[in-house]
Design a protein around this motif. Structure first.
Motif, PDB file in Angstrom:
ATOM      1  N   GLY A 189       1.019  -1.114   0.021  1.00  0.00           N
ATOM      2  CA  GLY A 189       0.039   0.038   0.129  1.00  0.00           C
ATOM      3  C   GLY A 189       0.931   1.274  -0.132  1.00  0.00           C
ATOM      4  N   GLY A 190       0.470   2.290   0.498  1.00  0.00           N
ATOM      5  CA  GLY A 190       1.154   3.327   0.573  1.00  0.00           C
ATOM      6  C   GLY A 190       0.809   4.306  -0.519  1.00  0.00           C
ATOM      7  N   ALA A 191       1.766   5.367  -0.827  1.00  0.00           N
ATOM      8  CA  ALA A 191       1.521   6.422  -1.595  1.00  0.00           C
ATOM      9  C   ALA A 191       1.726   5.683  -3.348  1.00  0.00           C
ATOM     10  N   PRO A 192       0.968   6.279  -3.955  1.00  0.00           N
ATOM     11  CA  PRO A 192       1.344   5.749  -5.393  1.00  0.00           C
ATOM     12  C   PRO A 192       2.680   5.855  -6.202  1.00  0.00           C
ATOM     13  N   ASP A 193       3.218   6.714  -5.671  1.00  0.00           N
ATOM     14  CA  ASP A 193       4.508   6.945  -6.322  1.00  0.00           C
ATOM     15  C   ASP A 193       5.405   8.042  -5.442  1.00  0.00           C
ATOM     16  N   LEU A 194       6.715   8.230  -5.619  1.00  0.00           N
ATOM     17  CA  LEU A 194       7.465   8.931  -4.706  1.00  0.00           C
ATOM     18  C   LEU A 194       7.154  10.663  -4.558  1.00  0.00           C
ATOM     19  N   ALA A 195       6.586  10.824  -5.806  1.00  0.00           N
ATOM     20  CA  ALA A 195       6.317  12.363  -5.786  1.00  0.00           C
ATOM     21  C   ALA A 195       5.181  12.494  -4.760  1.00  0.00           C
ATOM     22  N   TYR A 246       4.353  10.766  -2.324  1.00  0.00           N
ATOM     23  CA  TYR A 246       5.088  10.423  -1.056  1.00  0.00           C
ATOM     24  C   TYR A 246       5.583  11.759  -0.533  1.00  0.00           C
ATOM     25  N   ASP A 247       6.592  12.367  -1.457  1.00  0.00           N
ATOM     26  CA  ASP A 247       7.005  13.698  -0.941  1.00  0.00           C
ATOM     27  C   ASP A 247       5.889  14.689  -0.599  1.00  0.00           C
ATOM     28  N   ALA A 248       4.920  14.865  -1.481  1.00  0.00           N
ATOM     29  CA  ALA A 248       3.860  15.647  -0.938  1.00  0.00           C
ATOM     30  C   ALA A 248       3.111  15.391   0.333  1.00  0.00           C
ATOM     31  N   TRP A 249       3.017  13.857   0.484  1.00  0.00           N
ATOM     32  CA  TRP A 249       2.153  13.520   1.730  1.00  0.00           C
ATOM     33  C   TRP A 249       3.095  13.825   2.949  1.00  0.00           C
ATOM     34  N   ILE A 250       4.388  13.624   2.754  1.00  0.00           N
ATOM     35  CA  ILE A 250       5.555  13.915   3.927  1.00  0.00           C
ATOM     36  C   ILE A 250       5.467  15.323   4.091  1.00  0.00           C
TER      37      ILE A 250
END
Length: 372
Positions: free
Chosen positions: A169-175, A177-181
Motif C-alpha cells: 500500500g502507501g502512496a502511488p509514487d515517490l512524488a 509520497y514527498d507531498a504526503w510527507i
C-alpha cells in the motif's frame, strides 16, 4: 509473506499498532469473541508506565528474518546519554481501549487494561489520505502537547512497502509520497515528538532495483529533512531492521545512503519494530550499527520492546508466535548509552494475521502476552 522482513501486515490501512484514521474511515475494529477464562498462574511483574498509552496504526511490522550472525552483547556498562525527562503520550483512542471499554466484565480485562492499555504506544499513519493527514497528525501532537507528553508517530506510506506483501500500500509514487510527507510535517507543531520513519523501508529494500532503491533512499533522506525542518523538537529515527536480520555493517551502509547519518535528516535509528528480539541483543546490535554509520555523536537508537519479553522464537516464526510476552515498559530514559528510548511501536494484542485479521485486536493473544 516475505520470511525475511519485519513484515508489516496491512489490510486496508495496515497491521499492527493503533492508527489515527479519519473519522469513520478506519473504525472497523473487529471485536473477537471471548473464548474462555484466563489461565490461572503467576503474572509477570507489572512494568512501570512512563506515560500513558498511545494509539498506533493499522500497520505494524511483525518480522522474522534469519540472522546471519547474532551481534555480540555489550560487555561494558556505559554512561547513559542525556535524554528527555518527559513522559510518553498515550492516545485516548485505540483498539485495545475499545475492547477494554466494551468488555468491563471479561475476566481478562484487568490484566489487559493494566499491562497493555495503560502503556504508551505509537500512533501509526498507514493509510494514504493526503487531504486529512495534516489534521490527523495535528490532533495527536496537539493533544500530547496539551498534556505535556511526547507522542510517538509512525509515517508508513512509502511506495512499494512490504515488497508487495501483506502490508502493501502507501502512496502511488515517490512524488506523491514527498507531498504526503510535506503535509504530515505540517501537522507536527512545535513540541517534542518521536518519529519512527517508515518501518522496513531500508532493511527490506532488497526487492527493489538499484535505481528504485536509490530513489527510495533519496525520498527518505528528504523526509527526514522536511520533518526536522518543520519542528525543531522532532526526533526522527530510521529503519535498522533488527539483530536477526542484516549484519550491522551492511545495515549501516544502507542507512547512510538513506540520510540516517546526517544531522539534518536524522536523530538515529530504530530496531525490532513488531519483532521479538531481546532488548540486550538489540542494544548490542544498534550500537554496532551506529558505530558503523558514523555521523554526529548524538545519534542514538530506539528499540521496540512491546513483545520481546521472552525473546524471539527459536524457529524464527514472526506471525503471532506462541510463548511471547510483553517487554520493558516504554520510556525515554533507558540508562543505556546511545539508546534513547524503549518504545511500544507494535501494540501487544494486535494480530500479525494469524490470530485474527491483520491489525485487529485479539484479547486472547493480548492476555497471553500480558500474563505469560
Amino acid at each position: 509473506m516475505v520470511a525475511a522482513a519485519s513484515v508489516v501486515v496491512a489490510v486496508g490501512t495496515a497491521t499492527g499498532m493503533m492508527s489515527a484514521l479519519d473519522a469513520g474511515s478506519g473504525s472497523e475494529q473487529a471485536k473477537p469473541e471471548v473464548t474462555g477464562l484466563p489461565r490461572v498462574g503467576q503474572l509477570p511483574v507489572l512494568p512501570t508506565a512512563s506515560g500513558r498509552a498511545t494509539k498506533s496504526a493499522s500497520a505494524t511490522p511483525s518480522s522474522s528474518r534469519p540472522a546471519s550472525a547474532s551481534p555480540a552483547r555489550t560487555q561494558q556498562k556505559q554512561q547513559p546519554a542525556a535524554v528527555s525527562a518527559a513522559l510518553l503520550y498515550r492516545h485516548s483512542d485505540s483498539k485495545v481501549l475499545d475492547w477494554v471499554r466494551a468488555n468491563p466484565g471479561d475476566p481478562r480485562t484487568p490484566v489487559i487494561e493494566s499491562r497493555i492499555a495503560d502503556q504508551p504506544a505509537a500512533v501509526w499513519f498507514a493509510d494514504y489520505t493526503p487531504v486529512t493527514i495534516t489534521s490527523r497528525v495535528h490532533a495527536v501532537t496537539s493533544d500530547a502537547a496539551a498534556q505535556g507528553r511526547v507522542p510517538v508517530v509512525v509515517p508508513y506510506a512509502i511506495p512499494g512497502r512490504d515488497c508487495g506483501g501483506a502490508s502493501q500500500g502507501g502512496a502511488p509514487d515517490l512524488a506523491a509520497y514527498d507531498a504526503w510527507i510535506d503535509r504530515f510535517a505540517a501537522g507536527l507543531g512545535s513540541g517534542e515528538v518521536v518519529v519512527v520513519l517508515e518501518p522496513d523501508s531500508i532493511a527490506q529494500s532488497d526487492c527493489l532495483s538499484d535505481r528504485a532503491r536509490a530513489d527510495r533512499f533519496a525520498a527518505l533522506a528528504r523526509a527526514g529533512r522536511v520533518l526536522k525542518a518543520a519542528d525543531s523538537e522532532a526526533r526522527v529515527y530510521y529503519d535498522a531492521g533488527h539483530s536477526g536480520w542484516n549484519p550491522a555493517a551492511q545495515q549501516a551502509a544502507l542507512l547512510k545512503k538513506a540520510g540516517a547519518g546526517t544531522a539534518a535528516s536524522s536523530d538515529g535509528i530504530f530496531s525490532n519494530v513488531s519483532n521479538f528480539h531481546t532488548t540486550s541483543d538489540e542494544i548490542g546490535y544498534d550500537r554496532q550499527v551506529l558505530a558503523a554509520l558514523g555521523g554526529p555523536a548524538g545519534l542514538g537508537a530506539v528499540i521496540d520492546t512491546s513483545r520481546n519479553g521472552n525473546g524471539a522464537p527459536a524457529d524464527g516464526e514472526w506471525c503471532d508466535p506462541a510463548g511471547r510476552r510483553i517487554g520493558r515498559a516504554p520510556t525515554l530514559s533507558t540508562g543505556e548509552a546511545r539508546i534513547d528510548a524503549y518504545l511500544w511501536v507494535k501494540l501487544p494484542g494486535e494480530s500479525d494475521g494469524c490470530k485474527g485479521t491483520p491489525g485487529t485486536f485479539s484479547p486472547s493473544y493480548a492476555y497471553d502476552l500480558a500474563s505469560s
